[in-house]
Design a protein around this motif. Structure first.
Motif, short mmCIF file in Angstrom:
data_model
loop_
_atom_site.label_atom_id
_atom_site.label_comp_id
_atom_site.label_asym_id
_atom_site.label_seq_id
_atom_site.Cartn_x
_atom_site.Cartn_y
_atom_site.Cartn_z
N ALA A 128 -16.17 -3.63 -41.08
CA ALA A 128 -16.02 -3.72 -39.63
C ALA A 128 -17.34 -3.54 -38.90
O ALA A 128 -17.41 -3.75 -37.69
CB ALA A 128 -15.01 -2.68 -39.14
N LEU A 129 -18.38 -3.17 -39.63
CA LEU A 129 -19.68 -2.90 -39.01
C LEU A 129 -20.66 -4.05 -39.18
O LEU A 129 -21.87 -3.87 -38.98
CB LEU A 129 -20.27 -1.61 -39.61
N ARG B 172 -18.52 -10.19 -47.76
CA ARG B 172 -19.97 -10.04 -47.65
C ARG B 172 -20.24 -9.42 -46.29
O ARG B 172 -19.75 -9.89 -45.27
CB ARG B 172 -20.69 -11.38 -47.76
N THR B 173 -21.00 -8.35 -46.29
CA THR B 173 -21.29 -7.64 -45.06
C THR B 173 -22.78 -7.40 -44.97
O THR B 173 -23.41 -6.98 -45.95
CB THR B 173 -20.53 -6.29 -45.04
N THR B 174 -23.34 -7.64 -43.80
CA THR B 174 -24.76 -7.39 -43.57
C THR B 174 -24.90 -6.28 -42.55
O THR B 174 -24.34 -6.35 -41.45
CB THR B 174 -25.48 -8.66 -43.09
N LEU B 175 -25.61 -5.24 -42.94
CA LEU B 175 -25.91 -4.10 -42.08
C LEU B 175 -27.41 -3.86 -42.12
O LEU B 175 -28.06 -4.15 -43.12
CB LEU B 175 -25.24 -2.83 -42.61
N THR B 176 -27.94 -3.30 -41.05
CA THR B 176 -29.32 -2.83 -41.09
C THR B 176 -29.22 -1.32 -41.25
O THR B 176 -28.68 -0.63 -40.39
CB THR B 176 -30.07 -3.20 -39.81
N ARG C 224 -11.54 -2.11 -48.02
CA ARG C 224 -11.00 -0.77 -47.77
C ARG C 224 -12.07 0.31 -47.84
O ARG C 224 -11.79 1.48 -47.59
CB ARG C 224 -9.91 -0.46 -48.79
N ARG C 225 -13.29 -0.06 -48.14
CA ARG C 225 -14.36 0.91 -48.37
C ARG C 225 -14.93 1.45 -47.07
O ARG C 225 -15.25 0.69 -46.15
CB ARG C 225 -15.47 0.25 -49.16
N VAL C 226 -15.09 2.76 -47.00
CA VAL C 226 -15.66 3.35 -45.79
C VAL C 226 -17.18 3.41 -45.91
O VAL C 226 -17.75 3.41 -47.00
CB VAL C 226 -15.08 4.76 -45.49
#
Length: 174
Positions: free
Chosen positions: A70-71, A7-11, A24-26
């Motif tokens: 990673a972001l 689970r990744t949270t980005l704005t 592995r997804r860019v």
């Protein structure tokens, strides 16, 4: 071999997004395929052409090289997010139109995001390979044509619109 996701949270362009992402997804694929933000283009897929350039926490980066997981917590701005909250185009977008700084347009989103990053880097006093010795660390760097060409050198244009791109960036330099 099993695939793992996180689970990744980005704005992204001012909007917080939480997604389950294959580790592995860019970022480029996440933006284009999951968020339908197709401005950033897949050119070389090796970080050499700049067509996929976006801003991550205000710094320009090649999204084809960045693992999305990673972001975590980062703020990502794509070309779709450059316009103001009222929908008014960013000054660089207007300058690119006025100077006809594109031909086919494929590289234009990456060029625009890179140019926004260039202006911020110069304003913060980050030198480039051609910054003169008279520049003091941390002081804004004057952006002439040579400085702009050097700083934009990571963004390729197969059509050769470079002179107009440099002129458009010069038009926006404070």
């Amino acid at each position: 071999m099993t695939s793992r996701s996180s689970r990744t949270t980005l704005t992204v362009n001012g909007r917080e997004r939480t997604l389950t992402v294959d580790n592995r997804r860019v970022l480029l694929d996440l933006l284009r395929e999951d968020l339908d933000l197709t401005g950033a283009k897949k050119g070389c897929d090796h970080g050499q052409c700049g067509a996929c350039t976006v801003l991550v926490d205000g710094r320009r980066m090649n999204s084809c090289l960045l693992l999305a997981v990673a972001l975590e917590g980062s703020e990502v701005t794509t070309v779709e997010g450059l316009a103001g909250p009222d929908g008014e185009p960013h000054p660089l977008q207007r300058a690119f139109l006025e100077r006809d700084a594109f031909q086919c347009g494929y590289c234009t989103p990456g060029q625009l995001c890179s140019a926004v990053g260039v202006l911020a880097e110069a304003a913060a006093g980050h030198p480039s390979a051609v910054t003169g010795p008279e520049a003091e660390a941390g002081e804004p760097t004057p952006l002439g044509a040579a400085e702009i060409r050097e700083r934009m050198s990571g963004n390729l244009c197969r059509c050769g619109a470079y002179p107009r791109i440099v002129e458009a960036v010069e038009d926006v330099v404070p």
